[in-house]
Design an enzyme around this catalytic site. Structure first.
Site, PDB file in Angstrom:
ATOM      1  N   HIS A  34      46.657  46.995 103.407  1.00 29.51           N
ATOM      2  CA  HIS A  34      47.043  46.282 102.188  1.00 29.51           C
ATOM      3  C   HIS A  34      46.020  45.187 101.915  1.00 29.51           C
ATOM      4  CE1 HIS A  34      49.764  43.175 104.532  1.00 29.51           C
ATOM      5  NE2 HIS A  34      48.530  43.178 104.956  1.00 29.51           N
ATOM      6  N   SER A  65      47.723  45.954 108.567  1.00 25.31           N
ATOM      7  CA  SER A  65      46.937  44.835 108.108  1.00 25.31           C
ATOM      8  C   SER A  65      45.677  44.708 108.970  1.00 25.31           C
ATOM      9  CB  SER A  65      47.804  43.572 108.109  1.00 25.31           C
ATOM     10  OG  SER A  65      47.189  42.519 107.429  1.00 25.31           O
TER      11      SER A  65
END
Length: 193
Positions: free
Chosen positions: A123, A98
């Site tokens: 993501h 992330s």
């Protein structure tokens, strides 16, 4: 239980004791070893600014083992990395996911590394909304803009087409260190210092 080791150094004036993070800071090494939140971001930003004031010509080393966290806290670190004069070398040790992965790929070009058994994951941003329909709509627009901006950043830093990045970030996209190198997130996989 969180135990911070101490090291003892011999100096001309006798012994000096440091917590391990302060000792590493002397060597221009900053470690992010947790979720990225406001407290972590404030600490990392302060260390980056301190090291720039100490020597604006020497590289700074940012070691990352983080599942990600707050985008606003992450952007505080990222913007400071871009603001300061010294190059920031990044190294994934363990896991950079992330916003941890965004910090990893935002290191100075040619100076982004991963250890061989590292795992990297990108993501789309996560978030939630509650309240009136209008408030939910405002939050949804914000997160969609954030998703676009992050995809654009990943594309620019990796050289991947934005369409591929948008597709890959629809879900959690895990990579080995070698796969992250092929993707353009890191420049090399290091086995020796």
């Amino acid at each position: 239980m969180n135990t911070i080791p101490y090291v003892v150094e011999q100096t001309k004036l006798g012994e000096r004791s440091y917590d391990i993070y302060s000792r590493l800071l002397k060597d221009r090494i900053i470690i992010i070893g947790s979720e990225i939140n406001d407290q972590v971001a404030s600490s990392v930003v302060a260390q980056l600014l301190f090291l720039e004031a100490e020597d604006a010509e020497k590289d700074i080393y940012l070691y990352i083992n983080s599942p990600g966290g707050s985008t606003t806290a992450g952007f505080a670190i990222l913007d400071t990395m871009n603001l300061i004069k010294p190059d920031v070398q990044t190294l994934c040790m363990g896991f950079a996911a992330s916003f941890g992965a965004l910090l990893l790929l935002s290191g100075a070009k040619g100076k982004r590394f991963a250890l061989p058994n590292s795992e990297i994951m990108i993501h789309q941003p996560l978030g939630g909304a509650q309240g009136q329909a209008t408030e939910i709509e405002i939050t949804a627009k914000r997160i969609l803009k954030l998703k676009h901006d992050i995809n654009k950043m990943i594309a620019e830093k990796t050289g991947q087409p934005i369409e591929r990045v948008a597709h890959d970030t629809e879900r959690d996209y895990f990579m080995t260190a070698e796969e992250a190198k092929a993707y353009g997130i890191v420049d090399d996989v290091v086995t020796k210092k």
